[in-house]
Design an enzyme around this catalytic site. Structure first.
Site, PDB file in Angstrom:
ATOM      1  N   CYS A  63       0.781  -1.242   0.000  1.00 56.29           N
ATOM      2  CA  CYS A  63       0.000   0.000   0.000  1.00 56.29           C
ATOM      3  C   CYS A  63       0.808   1.284   0.000  1.00 56.29           C
ATOM      4  O   CYS A  63       0.711   2.095  -0.916  1.00 56.29           O
ATOM      5  CB  CYS A  63      -0.938  -0.005   1.199  1.00 56.29           C
ATOM      6  N   LYS A  85       7.132  -6.387   6.922  1.00 59.61           N
ATOM      7  CA  LYS A  85       6.962  -6.012   8.326  1.00 59.61           C
ATOM      8  C   LYS A  85       6.758  -7.280   9.121  1.00 59.61           C
ATOM      9  O   LYS A  85       6.420  -8.335   8.563  1.00 59.61           O
ATOM     10  CB  LYS A  85       5.770  -5.064   8.508  1.00 59.61           C
TER      11      LYS A  85
HETATM   12  C1  UDX Z   1      -0.719   0.350   5.755  1.00 63.26           C
HETATM   13  C2  UDX Z   1      -1.584   1.319   6.553  1.00 63.26           C
HETATM   14  O1  UDX Z   1      -1.123   1.353   7.908  1.00 63.26           O
HETATM   15  C3  UDX Z   1      -3.033   0.860   6.530  1.00 63.26           C
HETATM   16  O2  UDX Z   1      -3.849   1.798   7.210  1.00 63.26           O
HETATM   17  C4  UDX Z   1      -3.488   0.744   5.070  1.00 63.26           C
HETATM   18  O3  UDX Z   1      -4.820   0.269   5.006  1.00 63.26           O
HETATM   19  C5  UDX Z   1      -2.578  -0.224   4.318  1.00 63.26           C
HETATM   20  O4  UDX Z   1      -1.212   0.205   4.403  1.00 63.26           O
HETATM   21  P1  UDX Z   1       0.382  -2.006   6.083  1.00 63.26           P
HETATM   22  O5  UDX Z   1       1.210  -1.578   4.935  1.00 63.26           O
HETATM   23  O6  UDX Z   1      -0.298  -3.317   6.040  1.00 63.26           O
HETATM   24  O7  UDX Z   1      -0.769  -0.894   6.384  1.00 63.26           O
HETATM   25  O8  UDX Z   1       1.300  -2.045   7.408  1.00 63.26           O
HETATM   26  P2  UDX Z   1       1.976  -0.883   8.258  1.00 63.26           P
HETATM   27  O9  UDX Z   1       2.003  -1.366   9.664  1.00 63.26           O
HETATM   28  O10 UDX Z   1       1.383   0.423   7.985  1.00 63.26           O
HETATM   29  O11 UDX Z   1       3.530  -0.897   7.755  1.00 63.26           O
HETATM   30  C6  UDX Z   1       3.883  -0.406   6.499  1.00 63.26           C
HETATM   31  C7  UDX Z   1       5.417  -0.299   6.444  1.00 63.26           C
HETATM   32  O12 UDX Z   1       5.850   0.743   7.304  1.00 63.26           O
HETATM   33  C8  UDX Z   1       6.140  -1.561   6.920  1.00 63.26           C
HETATM   34  O13 UDX Z   1       7.288  -1.779   6.129  1.00 63.26           O
HETATM   35  C9  UDX Z   1       6.540  -1.212   8.351  1.00 63.26           C
HETATM   36  O14 UDX Z   1       7.711  -1.900   8.795  1.00 63.26           O
HETATM   37  C10 UDX Z   1       6.832   0.271   8.212  1.00 63.26           C
HETATM   38  N1  UDX Z   1       6.710   1.045   9.456  1.00 63.26           N
HETATM   39  C11 UDX Z   1       5.486   1.174  10.045  1.00 63.26           C
HETATM   40  C12 UDX Z   1       7.844   1.659   9.974  1.00 63.26           C
HETATM   41  O15 UDX Z   1       8.948   1.518   9.439  1.00 63.26           O
HETATM   42  N2  UDX Z   1       7.717   2.412  11.094  1.00 63.26           N
HETATM   43  C13 UDX Z   1       6.518   2.584  11.728  1.00 63.26           C
HETATM   44  O16 UDX Z   1       6.465   3.284  12.750  1.00 63.26           O
HETATM   45  C14 UDX Z   1       5.365   1.934  11.196  1.00 63.26           C
END
Ligand code: UDX
Length: 425
Positions: free
Chosen positions: A251, A311
């Site tokens: 996403c 993640k």
């Molecule tokens: C995201 C949005 O959070 C969600 O609302 C939307 O519907 C879809 O996209 P998702 O991609 O499934 O969800 O997971 P998310 O937990 O948001 O992590 C996305 C990426 O950001 C991952 O690579 C994660 O490791 C990274 N991340 C997230 C960080 O590096 N730091 C953070 O604080 C949070």
């Protein structure tokens, strides 16, 4: 419910839990076979149990094509980025064609797939139904906590055309009537930008945090202190500000590209979204370069990549920074042995040159460096003391700031982390 992917399957099970009867359709033979055998084909905590309960309760059925005359038709197929940088709506068109024969004249056609700005107008044209009948209902589910996010969403957004009859979109809102959360009923264009904009803003936060991490490394600051001192301002907030060597998933990276492309298509340069995309790629390349530098070159070096999913909590490797960095190291002549509790299979399919091991210890044996690439909690509780003699060199590069650097240095490792300068050899 058309589409049994990360969103459709979770939404179908969630709606069945709320007491609705759901027919879930899936075209992909592998997913359909798994579902028909009673198995959910994706890793989502709690989903297998909830799926079985819905089947047992007789509230969920699985088919290849929609058959029943539903009271609400919902589409949850993927809208990935195409080679042209625009959203590929091919699956959406197929879903609409599958639905056409069974879609009743007043039945709300609900699009839960992520639509690019202007996408709903295309759906209305392709579906051949009045604009009043098309409703959007974007989701905000995070992989790894999708079922929990469905059960307790931060808001429910419904997009509808001005001509939509109140009972049409009321039917959609009432699907969630047992969920306590704000409900926003807006026009379809606003619903599109809420979804695109929310994801792009989350991505912005991360790219900014990750750029600051680079500054902390080079100026001798500690990124935890820096972000802690910034986030304490309630206007900024500490959520979603965990620095790393990059973010991935199906996403966030896509949303930035879609926003930039959709803006460019209307003469808007979308510089901030574009910069956030570029910064994410730079952040990952910078980390790969830091690994190469710490190793004194990549030829004949072996790197253990701990974590391959984008993640923790998922088996998904789409746009995974761990995969991108592994590819860069392989290109540089290193051997990369990866291990991920859930994503080994997906990673090996995604990156042919990558070897995968069946455990962290197996990946670390004989390695010159250990890289923490995904924040799986199990990597923080490995027996690093007993693992060190099995490695060829004692180098750890923590791309997720998961480990306790002081402790690893006390065990004799050279420890480097994103967002911290190297203070000790
Ligand atoms: C995201 C949005 O959070 C969600 O609302 C939307 O519907 C879809 O996209 P998702 O991609 O499934 O969800 O997971 P998310 O937990 O948001 O992590 C996305 C990426 O950001 C991952 O690579 C994660 O490791 C990274 N991340 C997230 C960080 O590096 N730091 C953070 O604080 C949070």
């Amino acid at each position: 419910m058309i589409g049994a992917g990360y969103v459709g399957l979770v939404t179908a099970v969630g709606l069945a839990e709320l007491g609705h009867t759901v027919e879930l359709t899936e075209r992909r033979p592998d997913r359909l076979a798994a579902l028909r055998s009673g198995r959910v084909p994706i890793h989502e905590p709690g989903l297998q149990t909830a799926f079985e309960q819905a089947l047992t309760a007789g509230r969920l059925s699985v088919s290849e094509r929609p058959t029943i005359g539903a009271e609400v038709a919902m589409v949850c197929v993927g809208t990935p980025i195409g080679p042209d940088g625009q959203s590929d709506l091919g699956q959406l068109r197929t879903a609409l064609a599958d639905l056409a024969p069974v879609l009743g004249p007043q039945v709300p056609l609900v699009i839960r797939s992520t639509l690019p700005p202007g996408g709903t107008q295309l759906v209305i044209a392709w579906a051949g139904v009045p604009a009043a009948q098309v409703v959007t209902n974007p989701e905000f589910l995070r992989q790894g906590s999708a079922l929990a996010d469905f059960r307790q969403p931060s808001r429910i957004v419904v997009g509808r055309s001005p001509s939509a009859a109140p009972e049409t979109f009321a039917l959609v809102i009432d699907l969630y009537d047992r969920i306590e959360t704000p409900r926003l009923v807006v026009d379809v264009a606003s619903a599109e930008l809420i979804k695109n904009g929310a994801n792009a803003f989350l991505a912005l936060k991360l790219s900014f945090a990750n750029e600051l991490a680079g500054m902390a490394e080079t100026y001798g600051a500690d990124i935890d202190d820096v972000l802690g001192g910034i986030a304490i301002d309630p206007r900024i907030g500490s959520q979603y500000l965990r620095p790393s060597f990059g973010f991935g998933g199906s996403c966030l990276p896509k949303e930035l590209l879609v926003l930039a492309a959709s803006g460019a298509a209307r003469g808007l340069p979308m510089q901030v979204a574009t910069a956030a995309s570029a910064a994410n790629a730079t952040s990952q390349a910078r980390f790969a370069a830091r690994i190469a530098e710490a190793l004194g070159g990549l030829e004949r070096r072996r790197v253990a990549m701990l974590g391959l999913a984008f993640k923790a909590g998922t088996d998904d490797v789409r746009n995974s920074p761990a995969i991108a960095v592994s590819a860069a190291l392989l290109d540089g002549g290193a051997e990369v042995v990866g291990y991920d509790p859930q994503a080994n299979g997906n990673a090996a399919a995604e990156l042919p040159g990558l070897r995968v091991a069946d455990g962290a210890a197996a990946a670390l044996a004989g390695a010159d460096a250990a890289v923490i690439a995904t924040e799986w909690p199990e990597f923080a509780v490995l027996d690093w003391a007993s693992l060190r003699p099995t490695m060829r060199q004692s180098l750890v590069l923590d791309g997720r700031r998961l480990l306790d650097g002081q402790r690893l240095r006390a065990l004799g490792y050279r420890y480097l982390a994103v967002g911290s300068p190297e203070t000790a050899p």
